[in-house]
Design an enzyme around this catalytic site. Sequence first.
Site, PDB file in Angstrom:
ATOM      1  N   ASP A  14       8.215  -3.153  -4.313  1.00  0.00           N
ATOM      2  CA  ASP A  14       8.265  -3.972  -5.392  1.00  0.00           C
ATOM      3  C   ASP A  14       9.382  -3.927  -6.107  1.00  0.00           C
ATOM      4  O   ASP A  14       9.801  -5.072  -6.744  1.00  0.00           O
ATOM      5  CB  ASP A  14       7.374  -3.086  -6.452  1.00  0.00           C
ATOM      6  CG  ASP A  14       7.492  -1.727  -6.491  1.00  0.00           C
ATOM      7  OD1 ASP A  14       7.682  -0.838  -5.669  1.00  0.00           O
ATOM      8  OD2 ASP A  14       8.118  -1.289  -7.630  1.00  0.00           O
TER       9      ASP A  14
ATOM     10  N   LYS B  79       0.104   0.246  -1.383  1.00  0.00           N
ATOM     11  CA  LYS B  79       0.165   0.799  -2.854  1.00  0.00           C
ATOM     12  C   LYS B  79       0.625  -0.842  -3.675  1.00  0.00           C
ATOM     13  O   LYS B  79       1.915  -1.029  -3.230  1.00  0.00           O
ATOM     14  CB  LYS B  79       1.094   1.856  -3.104  1.00  0.00           C
ATOM     15  CG  LYS B  79       1.330   1.909  -4.774  1.00  0.00           C
ATOM     16  CD  LYS B  79       2.537   2.920  -4.770  1.00  0.00           C
ATOM     17  CE  LYS B  79       2.780   3.232  -6.198  1.00  0.00           C
ATOM     18  NZ  LYS B  79       4.316   3.434  -6.495  1.00  0.00           N
TER      19      LYS B  79
ATOM     20  N   TYR C 263      15.283   2.335  -1.053  1.00  0.00           N
ATOM     21  CA  TYR C 263      15.449   2.483  -2.542  1.00  0.00           C
ATOM     22  C   TYR C 263      16.583   2.707  -2.950  1.00  0.00           C
ATOM     23  O   TYR C 263      17.478   2.278  -3.690  1.00  0.00           O
ATOM     24  CB  TYR C 263      14.159   2.727  -3.129  1.00  0.00           C
ATOM     25  CG  TYR C 263      14.170   3.072  -4.775  1.00  0.00           C
ATOM     26  CD1 TYR C 263      14.116   1.885  -5.385  1.00  0.00           C
ATOM     27  CD2 TYR C 263      14.709   4.180  -5.174  1.00  0.00           C
ATOM     28  CE1 TYR C 263      14.217   1.810  -6.775  1.00  0.00           C
ATOM     29  CE2 TYR C 263      15.217   4.134  -6.546  1.00  0.00           C
ATOM     30  CZ  TYR C 263      14.692   3.318  -7.318  1.00  0.00           C
ATOM     31  OH  TYR C 263      14.823   3.059  -8.959  1.00  0.00           O
TER      32      TYR C 263
END
Lengths: 523, 247
Positions: free
Chosen positions: A296, A368, A261
């Site tokens: 995500d 998640k 990320y």
Amino acid sequence: MRLPISSEQVRHCRKLAASIAQEVKAEISPLSTVSVERSLLRLVGIEGSNQESVPLVNCFIDQITGQRALEDGALYWLSNTILATGESPQGIAERVGAGSLDLVRLPRQPRRAIEDLCRQIVQDALVTLFGKQRQRREMEESLARAPSPWLYVIVATGNIYDDIEQAKAAAEQGADAVAVIRSTAQSLLDYVPEGITTEGFGGTFATGANYRLMRGALDEVSRRSNRYVRQVNYCSGLCMAEIAALGVLEGLDILVNDALYGILFRDLNMIRTMVDQHFSRYLLGLFDTIIVTGEDNLIKTIDAYEEYSIVLVSQFINEQLAKNAGMREERIGLGHAAELDPALQDSFLKELVQAQLVRQLFPRSPVKFMPPTRYKSGNIFFAHALDTLFNLVSVWTDQAIVLLGMPTEAIHTPYLQDRYLSLESALHVRRAAGSLGRELRFLPNGQGAARARQLLAKTEESLTRISEDGLWNSLASGAFSAIRRTRKGGRGYDGVFRKGQFYQNPFLSREIVRRARRETAAT
Amino acid sequence: MSERRSFIRPYGDRLNDGAVQLSFSLPMSLSARSREAAKSIAGRLGLDQIRLVSALDLGNGFSFYILYGTTMVEIDDQAIHLTEVERPLLDFWRINQLLEFELKKRVTVVGATIGTDAHTVGLDAILNAKGFGGESGLERYPQFRVVNLGAQVPPDEVLEAAREQRADVVLVSQVVTQRNAHLENLSLLAEMLEAEGIRQDLLLICGGPYIDSQVALEVGFDAAFGPGTTPLAVASLIVEELLRKAQ
């Protein structure tokens, strides 16, 4: 409700990811970073800041960096100074912060004595932390078990005291995990601010003191409602290792911790990030803390249907990097989102297939699942409808941790009532649809099966390419969401160093960890 | 409604019924007193025929209310003042045609989100070929050359890129607007372009979900776009403004 996929292909994907992760590990093992060193100082109990509000751990590392003595590492210099002066770690750090102690000028003590002292300091720190961990697990076990999936909500007022009020209300409304969003761009700071904070931008600063306040409040609600409420915060960024240390010190349950990320979305240097993620995950693994990753984000800027397989590619890599750092699969919460354009025909079915595929590929992971954001607008009523469908996918496919969408997602950080409405919908769906996955089946030759096979084939293809090129080159060529990063580019590269001949980090020693566990068990 | 009315009131299910729905939380546990407080607030807002249709306890000393009421407020349609002018949209072909044959140049657009803002969704929606809302982004237009600097670019780097790329348009997207952090960044950029003497060679545009166009113009921007803006709207404005400046 299983999708018919080839287990041979899944094994192959895992093998490819393992070879990608292995190559990374070989390259980073001789390296450390300023953030890893600061985390070591925090773990042995140094806290606070000097008169200019510079954290003492930064003062310490900045001083040895300035003297070109960083390569021997923080614990070497700390032990050397203790032996030379007889002062405590905190006392030494305070003098460094005040500018009245020059670490590198002190006479070098015998190497053997320094090593012994390092091991002793680290073992003592581990005993304290293992003891705290045991207490926390005992508390959790004394309370009722949380149903699945855990409902995860965020608070983000900027003021820790307001956050606490909102968190307590959310916990009373049924939230199982509460995360405090960090102030915008805290991930770019090369220090962790100190103390209680009441001003932030788009979130609240992650500090040890803020963690402690929130922990106390959640523990209070947990006891009152006989339900353990988990505390979540965010590791990714230049202080990944240090925040992991604070998480362990303050008893957090879940830390958002993604290997890619920061590189992709915050333009952090890739070598720095890989070294930091490795130690931070090692530490969190040691204390059995859950990490959750941020895949995500990968589909927010690309065509989420056509290029969805990048989520799976990144999950396979994140999983292997975490395992290399010593984590067990049950603590590696792989993150994902399945959001597609609501205008797409059968978007719900397609999202359901994607979510189920992740669940099936990583059966032991506390996966998640992240809510819709991209196609939300100021139309809060339609947003609430989207979130309810998202909740249905979550429950149906048995996700482990579900971050709830908010009707006002596109407008502001959630108001109290937004969180209530989200929880109300999620609690309803959890009750109403909990057994759906056990009752319904995908058609063996239906759309869903075909899509799953196609996604897995694409994932295998990408992993093959990345394992051939290596992770560094793949990041440079834009293999992840078309974002390109160079090996030495990005923030934080100057904080990476090669460990010198005197370098010490006994936290990595299996023997010390074993001894500390034995000592903890005996008390 | 085909008939043009000059006085407007909120519409529920009958013309001029003035129906309004309202929801909010109070820092009170749910009780008869808190319900009364919620209704009083609606009353003080000027609503009549107030109906409290839902009252829920949110825990930790808070409660939530949904109310309906009616308002007598009416707006004179003729007296409405617009800060944002509704301009007619051109289409993809017309835009390229105007740039190629009227302006006679390929237009360079430099885009970024500035300061600490990491949200590129809006910027990408306008610039990336993929586009938004079924429309192609500026990259797809043969007559635009797009330089997307991405997220968290300091204003001085935007300035540098604008000079280096000989930009005709600088496009800044700001999503994070909490405590007006964006205003500082926007005015700083405008001032820097001015100080470097290249402001007049540029079209300076900003966009974001919470940008107040009036304020953006005041800090020195040529135009500002709000939520839901599509690439075509931005491209149309660029063409019109550049043609106007060229005259």
